[in-house]
Enzyme design. Structure first.
Site, PDB file in Angstrom:
ATOM      1  N   GLY A  17      15.879  30.874  69.227  1.00 25.13           N
ATOM      2  CA  GLY A  17      16.826  31.980  69.093  1.00 25.13           C
ATOM      3  C   GLY A  17      16.114  33.309  68.936  1.00 25.13           C
ATOM      4  NE  ARG A  20      22.528  37.028  70.437  1.00 21.07           N
ATOM      5  CZ  ARG A  20      22.955  36.069  71.266  1.00 21.07           C
ATOM      6  NH1 ARG A  20      22.568  36.072  72.526  1.00 21.07           N
ATOM      7  NH2 ARG A  20      23.759  35.110  70.831  1.00 21.07           N
ATOM      8  CG  ASN A  95      16.527  32.706  64.199  1.00 21.66           C
ATOM      9  OD1 ASN A  95      16.996  33.272  63.216  1.00 21.66           O
ATOM     10  ND2 ASN A  95      16.806  33.089  65.454  1.00 21.66           N
ATOM     11  CB  SER A 147      23.624  30.699  56.128  1.00 21.02           C
ATOM     12  OG  SER A 147      24.713  31.499  55.710  1.00 21.02           O
ATOM     13  CE1 TYR A 160      26.028  29.601  60.849  1.00 26.54           C
ATOM     14  CE2 TYR A 160      26.634  30.263  58.626  1.00 26.54           C
ATOM     15  CZ  TYR A 160      25.811  30.398  59.731  1.00 26.54           C
ATOM     16  OH  TYR A 160      24.778  31.306  59.712  1.00 26.54           O
ATOM     17  CE  LYS A 164      22.812  28.400  59.860  1.00 26.07           C
ATOM     18  NZ  LYS A 164      21.529  28.643  60.534  1.00 26.07           N
TER      19      LYS A 164
HETATM   20  P1  NDP Z   1      22.472  35.961  67.163  1.00 24.39           P
HETATM   21  O1  NDP Z   1      23.754  35.445  67.698  1.00 24.39           O
HETATM   22  O2  NDP Z   1      22.193  37.423  67.223  1.00 24.39           O
HETATM   23  O3  NDP Z   1      21.247  35.204  67.862  1.00 24.39           O
HETATM   24  C1  NDP Z   1      21.272  33.811  68.025  1.00 24.39           C
HETATM   25  C2  NDP Z   1      20.079  33.384  68.861  1.00 24.39           C
HETATM   26  O4  NDP Z   1      20.082  31.956  68.974  1.00 24.39           O
HETATM   27  C3  NDP Z   1      20.107  33.928  70.288  1.00 24.39           C
HETATM   28  O5  NDP Z   1      18.774  34.135  70.709  1.00 24.39           O
HETATM   29  C4  NDP Z   1      20.730  32.774  71.074  1.00 24.39           C
HETATM   30  O6  NDP Z   1      20.396  32.871  72.460  1.00 24.39           O
HETATM   31  C5  NDP Z   1      20.063  31.594  70.366  1.00 24.39           C
HETATM   32  N1  NDP Z   1      20.755  30.329  70.511  1.00 24.39           N
HETATM   33  C6  NDP Z   1      22.038  30.033  70.220  1.00 24.39           C
HETATM   34  N2  NDP Z   1      22.304  28.759  70.503  1.00 24.39           N
HETATM   35  C7  NDP Z   1      21.167  28.209  70.993  1.00 24.39           C
HETATM   36  C8  NDP Z   1      20.797  26.934  71.473  1.00 24.39           C
HETATM   37  N3  NDP Z   1      21.693  25.925  71.536  1.00 24.39           N
HETATM   38  N4  NDP Z   1      19.527  26.712  71.885  1.00 24.39           N
HETATM   39  C9  NDP Z   1      18.628  27.727  71.849  1.00 24.39           C
HETATM   40  N5  NDP Z   1      18.901  28.960  71.411  1.00 24.39           N
HETATM   41  C10 NDP Z   1      20.162  29.208  70.996  1.00 24.39           C
HETATM   42  O7  NDP Z   1      22.421  35.440  65.649  1.00 24.39           O
HETATM   43  P2  NDP Z   1      21.607  35.959  64.349  1.00 24.39           P
HETATM   44  O8  NDP Z   1      20.355  36.614  64.725  1.00 24.39           O
HETATM   45  O9  NDP Z   1      22.574  36.645  63.459  1.00 24.39           O
HETATM   46  O10 NDP Z   1      21.324  34.546  63.651  1.00 24.39           O
HETATM   47  C11 NDP Z   1      20.058  33.914  63.664  1.00 24.39           C
HETATM   48  C12 NDP Z   1      20.085  32.817  62.628  1.00 24.39           C
HETATM   49  O11 NDP Z   1      20.334  33.376  61.334  1.00 24.39           O
HETATM   50  C13 NDP Z   1      21.178  31.770  62.850  1.00 24.39           C
HETATM   51  O12 NDP Z   1      20.697  30.490  62.551  1.00 24.39           O
HETATM   52  C14 NDP Z   1      22.246  32.183  61.864  1.00 24.39           C
HETATM   53  O13 NDP Z   1      23.039  31.092  61.489  1.00 24.39           O
HETATM   54  C15 NDP Z   1      21.389  32.696  60.712  1.00 24.39           C
HETATM   55  N6  NDP Z   1      22.099  33.570  59.810  1.00 24.39           N
HETATM   56  C16 NDP Z   1      22.626  34.769  60.249  1.00 24.39           C
HETATM   57  C17 NDP Z   1      23.304  35.586  59.364  1.00 24.39           C
HETATM   58  C18 NDP Z   1      23.904  36.880  59.775  1.00 24.39           C
HETATM   59  O14 NDP Z   1      24.622  37.475  58.950  1.00 24.39           O
HETATM   60  N7  NDP Z   1      23.668  37.377  60.968  1.00 24.39           N
HETATM   61  C19 NDP Z   1      23.477  35.191  57.945  1.00 24.39           C
HETATM   62  C20 NDP Z   1      22.878  33.949  57.600  1.00 24.39           C
HETATM   63  C21 NDP Z   1      22.216  33.177  58.504  1.00 24.39           C
HETATM   64  P3  NDP Z   1      21.293  32.118  73.617  1.00 24.39           P
HETATM   65  O15 NDP Z   1      22.722  32.377  73.278  1.00 24.39           O
HETATM   66  O16 NDP Z   1      20.818  32.690  74.906  1.00 24.39           O
HETATM   67  O17 NDP Z   1      20.945  30.668  73.508  1.00 24.39           O
END
Ligand code: NDP
Length: 253
Positions: A17, A20, A95, A147, A160, A164
């Protein structure tokens, strides 16, 4: 620490992930501190754009790799490919994550399965894929991005929160399994961070979350990244099985 003074010089990191949000911030900091980084997301195009940006800023070897972390075989192939291309794997940041929020009355089976498969099974898949290499090296750092929802639960997030909380259990169990091999496994539990993941939350929920945050503000991806790269560093050598909150004081354990 290398001669350049960059703590991750010569190390290879995988950030799932990483295209972004929080993952991109972690990948950027690892690269700025000397690591070669593999940026993973399902979209190769998005991972490539981020990889090019970080490569230009850091001068390191930064590659994009398309992978659905929920797919066991794809995760194994990814790790084999990276071992072949880079020779080692020092750091794995689990992540990649998604939300499919709804109260349980309206939550579909597929909303449950998708979230568990990506967030929890994805963490298992990628950890299993790299662990043999780390064991042979007698060195490794695994950092799982969990989280506050996994620590305290959140309305509308049974799927979720379960995924987590499961990551926290996995973190502790794996930390015990590999502790004698120079491998640490820790978790970071962010609070509310504005990214694509949180942009569609209802205003009312945003206000509730801020109200429950003693610092009264949202965090930034960079603030989460600092904690993650500390746990990924050689200096964090006597820390394992821990969950570090980066949440403005929302959950105090
Ligand atoms: P984003 O949605 O901004 O980014 C998620 C990333 O994960 C993207 O790069 C996406 O790319 C990738 N991704 C999603 N599904 C898959 C998959 N099946 N295989 C590979 N890559 C995948 O989320 P955040 O940056 O906010 O979140 C990152 C982490 O932090 C997550 O685990 C989230 O649960 C955790 N988190 C976030 C919080 C927040 O407030 N933002 C709070 C607490 C935890 P693509 O879609 O192209 O696969």
């Amino acid at each position: 620490m290398s001669i350049s003074g960059k703590p991750f010089e010569g190390q290879v990191a995988i950030v799932t992930g990483g295209s972004r949000g929080i993952g991109k911030a972690i990948a950027s900091k690892l690269a700025a501190d000397g690591a070669d980084v593999v940026i993973i997301s399902r979209s190769l195009e998005a991972a490539q754009v981020t990889a090019d940006e970080i490569a230009a800023a850091s001068g390191n070897k930064i590659v994009a790799y398309a992978l659905d972390v929920a797919n066991f075989e794809q995760a194994q192939e990814m790790a084999t490919q990276i071992k072949t291309d880079f020779g080692r794997i020092d750091i794995l940041i689990n992540n990649a994550g998604i939300t499919r929020d709804n109260i349980i009355m309206r939550l579909n089976e597929s909303d449950w399965d998708d979230v568990i498969d990506i967030n929890l099974k994805g963490t298992f898949n990628c950890s299993k894929a790299v662990i043999r290499t780390m064991m042979k090296q007698r060195y490794g750092r695994i950092v799982n991005i969990t989280s506050v929802s996994g620590q305290a639960g959140q309305v509308g997030q049974t799927n979720y929160s379960a995924s987590k909380a499961g990551m926290i259990g996995l973190t502790k169990a794996l930390a015990r399994e590999v502790a004698s091999r120079g491998i640490t496994v820790n978790a970071v539990a962010p609070g509310f961070i504005p990214t694509a993941l949180t942009k569609d939350l209802p205003e009312e929920l945003n206000a509730q979350i801020l109200n429950a945050t003693p610092m009264g503000r949202m965090g930034t991806p960079e603030e989460v990244a600092y904690a993650a790269i500390f746990l990924a560093s050689a200096q964090a050598s006597y820390i394992t099985g821990q969950v570090i909150g980066v949440d403005g004081g929302m959950v105090m354990m």
